[in-house]
Write an enzyme that holds these catalytic residues in place. Structure first.
Site, PDB file in Angstrom:
ATOM      1  N   CYS A   5      -3.886   5.091  -3.873  1.00 41.88           N
ATOM      2  CA  CYS A   5      -4.584   4.389  -2.783  1.00 41.88           C
ATOM      3  C   CYS A   5      -5.841   5.120  -2.321  1.00 41.88           C
ATOM      4  CB  CYS A   5      -3.643   4.198  -1.594  1.00 41.88           C
ATOM      5  SG  CYS A   5      -2.127   3.317  -1.983  1.00 41.88           S
ATOM      6  N   HIS A  58      -5.636  -4.761   0.602  1.00 42.19           N
ATOM      7  CA  HIS A  58      -5.624  -3.393   0.084  1.00 42.19           C
ATOM      8  C   HIS A  58      -5.771  -3.404  -1.437  1.00 42.19           C
ATOM      9  CE1 HIS A  58      -4.811   0.705  -0.636  1.00 42.19           C
ATOM     10  NE2 HIS A  58      -3.499   0.723  -0.509  1.00 42.19           N
ATOM     11  N   CYS A  92      -3.067   7.138   3.289  1.00 43.40           N
ATOM     12  CA  CYS A  92      -2.011   7.741   2.500  1.00 43.40           C
ATOM     13  C   CYS A  92      -2.144   7.250   1.069  1.00 43.40           C
ATOM     14  CB  CYS A  92      -0.638   7.417   3.077  1.00 43.40           C
ATOM     15  SG  CYS A  92      -0.230   5.654   3.108  1.00 43.40           S
TER      16      CYS A  92
END
Length: 390
Positions: free
Chosen positions: A86, A347, A377
């Site tokens: 991510c 995302h 994160c």
């Protein structure tokens, strides 16, 4: 030592994966589109670019950065793939800034590309057998009951909610506000300066211009969010739903990072200065908290405090993550994700960090400047963060 500055920051609009507008647009097309736009908006001549660094997660190792550079005829620039899941595109920007601060490079395009819709489906031979496992995904960390490596709703969402004592109602309220903020930003035209239109192929063979985030819901409401079933009803008190989680999305982002001396020599005005970048690891069961630990490390290493930061982008992989950050760091919720984030915008994993920086730069510009932090994160128990000044 020269400074590292950002002279352009762009992204595509974010699409819903597999059934959205970019479902038939390849990662290679997204990479070339966003690279071309980052160069065009920067004022940097293509022949002066030293490197292209794009994050890619689960894309098969073809190095999209190099593919895009060659497609555009930028043969002299190298191409590197970064994978911190991510936080990949935040790390790509950090790698670029580090190379520039060392004096070895002058102009680098850094960002990330995510096409869940067209990414490769992996398969492998199961060790110790001749059996082939289809649709295999490389795990981010060893599998454990407290941190399943294929279920981030537990590893990140639920574990973070428990660590910060967050309720379902608090997380749903955050998600609702995220949608409201994203819709308000779209309606005000706040994303127009950062979004690069993409000519997207459709199933009927036609193309349409895609330039508005399609994941935010105008009809989201507290009642609708409250009606959603939790993802693990067998776990007592489980409070994570599809509504207070991020979307699964396609997009690309890119930033032109140069030295301050180079920008001045080329007559280019930076849009932001990079003041710090870092990453940190944690036990995978504390993946959501890793974002908070990384922020603490970033502030300590740069000699800042949370009070110095005007605006924050803390990715909503799950609503529990920014909520926990606000609670544990003493940050005002009014200064976090003021234009929406993962729960609303979506995302697109390896592109999210660059998207966040582009949005952060423009939000800071509208308020007259200041310091901003983008943090998130990342799979495997990690966090990444970048500090900028506008």
């Amino acid at each position: 030592m020269s400074s590292a500055v950002i002279v352009s920051a762009v992204r595509t609009a974010v699409a819903t994966a597999r059934k959205g507008t970019l479902a038939n647009t390849s990662g290679e097309k997204l990479a070339a589109t966003i690279l071309q736009a980052a160069i065009a908006r920067s004022g940097v001549a293509p022949e002066l670019i030293d490197d292209v660094i794009f994050a890619e997660s689960g894309y098969g190792g073809g190095v999209l950065a190099r593919h895009a550079a060659v497609e555009l005829g930028i043969f002299q620039a190298g191409g590197m793939a970064v994978n911190r899941h991510c936080a990949g595109s935040l790390s790509a920007v950090g790698v670029a800034a580090g190379a520039i601060l060392s004096g070895m490079e002058r102009a680098i395009v850094a960002g990330g590309v995510m096409s869940v819709s067209t990414g490769p489906m992996m398969r492998r031979r199961i060790p110790g057998t001749e059996e082939i496992q289809d649709f295999w995904m490389p795990p981010t960390h060893p599998d454990t009951p407290e941190a399943p490596n294929m279920d981030m709703s537990i590893t990140v969402g639920w574990n973070t909610a428990q660590a910060a004592n967050l309720t379902r109602e608090e997380m749903d309220a955050w998600a609702l506000r995220s949608h409201q903020r994203a819709i308000a930003a779209i309606d005000a035209g706040n994303f127009k300066d950062e979004i690069v239109p993409v000519e997207a192929l459709q199933m009927d063979g036609s193309t349409i211009t895609f330039d508005v985030d399609e994941h935010p819901r105008r009809d989201s409401s507290a009642e609708k969010l409250a009606s959603l079933k939790v993802l693990h009803p067998e776990i007592e008190g489980f409070s994570i739903t599809a509504g207070n989680s991020s979307g699964v999305n396609d997009a690309a982002s890119a930033l032109m990072v140069t030295s301050g001396d180079f920008a001045r020599g080329e007559g280019i005005t930076p849009v932001a200065k990079i003041l710090g970048f870092t990453a940190k690891g944690a036990n995978p069961k504390n993946t959501g908290i890793a974002a908070i630990d990384t922020i603490r490390k970033l502030l300590e290493r740069t000699g800042r405090s949370a009070d110095d930061i005007a605006l924050w982008e803390i990715n909503e992989a799950f609503a529990s993550v920014p909520l926990a950050a606000c609670r544990m760091l003493g940050i005002s919720e009014d200064a976090v994700n003021i234009s929406g984030s993962g729960c609303s915008i979506g995302h697109p994993i390896s592109a999210s960090g660059g998207r966040m920086l582009a949005t952060l730069i423009n939000d800071l510009k509208r308020r007259g400047g200041g310091l901003g932090v983008a943090a998130m994160c990342a799979g495997g128990g990690q966090g990444g963060a970048v500090l900028i000044e506008v």
